[in-house]
Design a protein around this motif. Structure first.
Motif, PDB file in Angstrom:
ATOM      1  N   PHE A  48     -25.791  24.629  -7.871  1.00  0.00           N
ATOM      2  CA  PHE A  48     -25.747  23.216  -7.501  1.00  0.00           C
ATOM      3  C   PHE A  48     -24.766  22.990  -6.354  1.00  0.00           C
ATOM      4  CE2 PHE A  48     -23.879  19.008  -7.647  1.00  0.00           C
ATOM      5  CZ  PHE A  48     -24.984  18.184  -7.733  1.00  0.00           C
ATOM      6  N   SER A  49     -23.574  23.573  -6.466  1.00  0.00           N
ATOM      7  CA  SER A  49     -22.561  23.341  -5.429  1.00  0.00           C
ATOM      8  C   SER A  49     -22.990  23.920  -4.082  1.00  0.00           C
ATOM      9  CB  SER A  49     -21.200  23.880  -5.855  1.00  0.00           C
ATOM     10  OG  SER A  49     -21.224  25.273  -5.973  1.00  0.00           O
ATOM     11  N   ILE A  50     -23.781  24.980  -4.101  1.00  0.00           N
ATOM     12  CA  ILE A  50     -24.316  25.533  -2.847  1.00  0.00           C
ATOM     13  C   ILE A  50     -25.367  24.587  -2.262  1.00  0.00           C
ATOM     14  CG2 ILE A  50     -25.691  27.418  -1.850  1.00  0.00           C
ATOM     15  CD1 ILE A  50     -24.290  29.265  -3.981  1.00  0.00           C
ATOM     16  N   LEU A  51     -26.191  24.005  -3.129  1.00  0.00           N
ATOM     17  CA  LEU A  51     -27.252  23.109  -2.668  1.00  0.00           C
ATOM     18  C   LEU A  51     -26.726  21.747  -2.231  1.00  0.00           C
ATOM     19  CD1 LEU A  51     -29.924  23.914  -5.404  1.00  0.00           C
ATOM     20  CD2 LEU A  51     -29.843  24.772  -3.047  1.00  0.00           C
ATOM     21  N   ASP A  52     -25.575  21.349  -2.760  1.00  0.00           N
ATOM     22  CA  ASP A  52     -24.939  20.075  -2.399  1.00  0.00           C
ATOM     23  C   ASP A  52     -24.234  20.267  -1.053  1.00  0.00           C
ATOM     24  OD1 ASP A  52     -23.652  17.637  -2.282  1.00  0.00           O
ATOM     25  OD2 ASP A  52     -22.150  18.164  -3.792  1.00  0.00           O
ATOM     26  N   GLU A  53     -25.028  20.197  -0.006  1.00  0.00           N
ATOM     27  CA  GLU A  53     -24.562  20.563   1.329  1.00  0.00           C
ATOM     28  C   GLU A  53     -23.376  19.743   1.828  1.00  0.00           C
ATOM     29  OE1 GLU A  53     -27.060  22.267   5.110  1.00  0.00           O
ATOM     30  OE2 GLU A  53     -28.016  20.899   3.736  1.00  0.00           O
ATOM     31  N   ASP A  54     -23.347  18.458   1.484  1.00  0.00           N
ATOM     32  CA  ASP A  54     -22.257  17.615   1.973  1.00  0.00           C
ATOM     33  C   ASP A  54     -21.096  17.500   0.976  1.00  0.00           C
ATOM     34  OD1 ASP A  54     -23.356  15.962   0.057  1.00  0.00           O
ATOM     35  OD2 ASP A  54     -23.879  14.336   1.435  1.00  0.00           O
ATOM     36  N   ASN A  55     -21.158  18.271  -0.094  1.00  0.00           N
ATOM     37  CA  ASN A  55     -20.105  18.291  -1.127  1.00  0.00           C
ATOM     38  C   ASN A  55     -19.796  16.911  -1.708  1.00  0.00           C
ATOM     39  OD1 ASN A  55     -19.597  21.136  -0.983  1.00  0.00           O
ATOM     40  ND2 ASN A  55     -18.617  20.743   0.986  1.00  0.00           N
ATOM     41  N   SER A  56     -20.840  16.099  -1.858  1.00  0.00           N
ATOM     42  CA  SER A  56     -20.654  14.747  -2.391  1.00  0.00           C
ATOM     43  C   SER A  56     -20.660  14.724  -3.919  1.00  0.00           C
ATOM     44  CB  SER A  56     -21.781  13.837  -1.879  1.00  0.00           C
ATOM     45  OG  SER A  56     -23.030  14.275  -2.413  1.00  0.00           O
ATOM     46  N   GLY A  57     -21.040  15.834  -4.531  1.00  0.00           N
ATOM     47  CA  GLY A  57     -21.183  15.852  -5.981  1.00  0.00           C
ATOM     48  C   GLY A  57     -22.583  15.486  -6.422  1.00  0.00           C
ATOM     49  N   TYR A  58     -23.446  15.255  -5.446  1.00  0.00           N
ATOM     50  CA  TYR A  58     -24.837  14.894  -5.711  1.00  0.00           C
ATOM     51  C   TYR A  58     -25.746  15.606  -4.718  1.00  0.00           C
ATOM     52  CZ  TYR A  58     -22.841  11.085  -8.397  1.00  0.00           C
ATOM     53  OH  TYR A  58     -22.126  10.365  -9.303  1.00  0.00           O
ATOM     54  N   ILE A  59     -26.986  15.820  -5.141  1.00  0.00           N
ATOM     55  CA  ILE A  59     -28.014  16.283  -4.210  1.00  0.00           C
ATOM     56  C   ILE A  59     -28.907  15.076  -3.956  1.00  0.00           C
ATOM     57  CG2 ILE A  59     -29.916  17.877  -3.786  1.00  0.00           C
ATOM     58  CD1 ILE A  59     -28.644  19.793  -5.822  1.00  0.00           C
ATOM     59  N   GLU A  60     -28.880  14.599  -2.730  1.00  0.00           N
ATOM     60  CA  GLU A  60     -29.671  13.440  -2.349  1.00  0.00           C
ATOM     61  C   GLU A  60     -31.045  13.885  -1.869  1.00  0.00           C
ATOM     62  OE1 GLU A  60     -26.558  13.990  -0.994  1.00  0.00           O
ATOM     63  OE2 GLU A  60     -25.378  12.426  -1.972  1.00  0.00           O
ATOM     64  N   GLU A  61     -31.949  12.918  -1.789  1.00  0.00           N
ATOM     65  CA  GLU A  61     -33.316  13.200  -1.338  1.00  0.00           C
ATOM     66  C   GLU A  61     -33.327  13.862   0.038  1.00  0.00           C
ATOM     67  OE1 GLU A  61     -37.278  10.635  -0.444  1.00  0.00           O
ATOM     68  OE2 GLU A  61     -36.144  10.029  -2.223  1.00  0.00           O
ATOM     69  N   SER A  62     -32.421  13.431   0.929  1.00  0.00           N
ATOM     70  CA  SER A  62     -32.376  14.020   2.274  1.00  0.00           C
ATOM     71  C   SER A  62     -32.014  15.505   2.209  1.00  0.00           C
ATOM     72  CB  SER A  62     -31.386  13.262   3.153  1.00  0.00           C
ATOM     73  OG  SER A  62     -30.093  13.287   2.564  1.00  0.00           O
ATOM     74  N   GLU A  63     -31.162  15.894   1.260  1.00  0.00           N
ATOM     75  CA  GLU A  63     -30.821  17.303   1.086  1.00  0.00           C
ATOM     76  C   GLU A  63     -31.985  18.071   0.458  1.00  0.00           C
ATOM     77  OE1 GLU A  63     -26.059  17.519   0.364  1.00  0.00           O
ATOM     78  OE2 GLU A  63     -27.186  16.361  -1.115  1.00  0.00           O
ATOM     79  N   LEU A  64     -32.735  17.405  -0.425  1.00  0.00           N
ATOM     80  CA  LEU A  64     -33.851  18.075  -1.093  1.00  0.00           C
ATOM     81  C   LEU A  64     -34.965  18.466  -0.128  1.00  0.00           C
ATOM     82  CD1 LEU A  64     -34.280  16.235  -4.491  1.00  0.00           C
ATOM     83  CD2 LEU A  64     -33.486  18.553  -4.077  1.00  0.00           C
ATOM     84  N   LYS A  65     -35.119  17.710   0.938  1.00  0.00           N
ATOM     85  CA  LYS A  65     -36.158  18.063   1.911  1.00  0.00           C
ATOM     86  C   LYS A  65     -35.949  19.482   2.425  1.00  0.00           C
ATOM     87  CE  LYS A  65     -37.175  13.388   3.390  1.00  0.00           C
ATOM     88  NZ  LYS A  65     -37.025  12.388   4.418  1.00  0.00           N
ATOM     89  N   PHE A  66     -34.695  19.896   2.498  1.00  0.00           N
ATOM     90  CA  PHE A  66     -34.367  21.233   3.014  1.00  0.00           C
ATOM     91  C   PHE A  66     -34.030  22.214   1.887  1.00  0.00           C
ATOM     92  CE2 PHE A  66     -33.361  18.016   6.179  1.00  0.00           C
ATOM     93  CZ  PHE A  66     -34.198  18.426   7.201  1.00  0.00           C
ATOM     94  N   PHE A  67     -34.411  21.869   0.675  1.00  0.00           N
ATOM     95  CA  PHE A  67     -34.123  22.662  -0.514  1.00  0.00           C
ATOM     96  C   PHE A  67     -34.535  24.126  -0.357  1.00  0.00           C
ATOM     97  CE2 PHE A  67     -35.512  24.236  -4.714  1.00  0.00           C
ATOM     98  CZ  PHE A  67     -34.339  24.070  -5.441  1.00  0.00           C
ATOM     99  N   LEU A  68     -35.771  24.369   0.049  1.00  0.00           N
ATOM    100  CA  LEU A  68     -36.264  25.749   0.169  1.00  0.00           C
ATOM    101  C   LEU A  68     -35.508  26.522   1.250  1.00  0.00           C
ATOM    102  CD1 LEU A  68     -40.118  25.209  -0.212  1.00  0.00           C
ATOM    103  CD2 LEU A  68     -38.492  25.984  -1.955  1.00  0.00           C
TER     104      LEU A  68
END
Length: 109
Positions: A48-68
């Motif tokens: 999760f912390s790797i996927l949370d690109e902006d380190n906000s504590g959340y994965i937002e929809e904008s981050e999910l677009k680049f999930f793969l």
């Protein structure tokens, strides 16, 4: 820390290849294929912390677009519908983003 320190590169490659076509992404199948469902709660938090690109504590929809692409550089982006579906599947408190507990529940259920 990188994803390949938690998941095998081969499993990641297989999971990404399985959803190359637009609108073919299924988070349950992806988590299983890449081996995330069999990881410890701490390892899931680390992913999760790797996927949370902006380190906000959340994965937002904008981050999910680049999930793969977080798993394999050069992988396709998720479609708008896939990203929205991904968020709504995990977003228990309806705040429009995925928190670490929501992510853990999604991965391990």
């Amino acid at each position: 820390m990188s994803l390949t320190s938690i998941l095998s590169a081969e499993a990641i490659e297989s999971a990404v290849k399985d959803c190359q076509e637009p609108n073919s992404f299924c988070y349950k199948k992806f988590f299983k294929l890449c081996g995330l469902t069999s990881k410890s709660p701490q390892e899931v938090k680390d992913v999760f912390s790797i996927l949370d690109e902006d380190n906000s504590g959340y994965i937002e929809e904008s981050e999910l677009k680049f999930f793969l692409q977080r798993f394999v550089p050069g992988a396709r982006t998720l479609t708008e519908a896939e990203a929205k579906s991904f968020v709504s599947a995990a977003d228990d408190d309806n705040d429009g983003k995925i928190g670490v507990e929501e992510f853990q529940t999604m991965v391990q259920s």
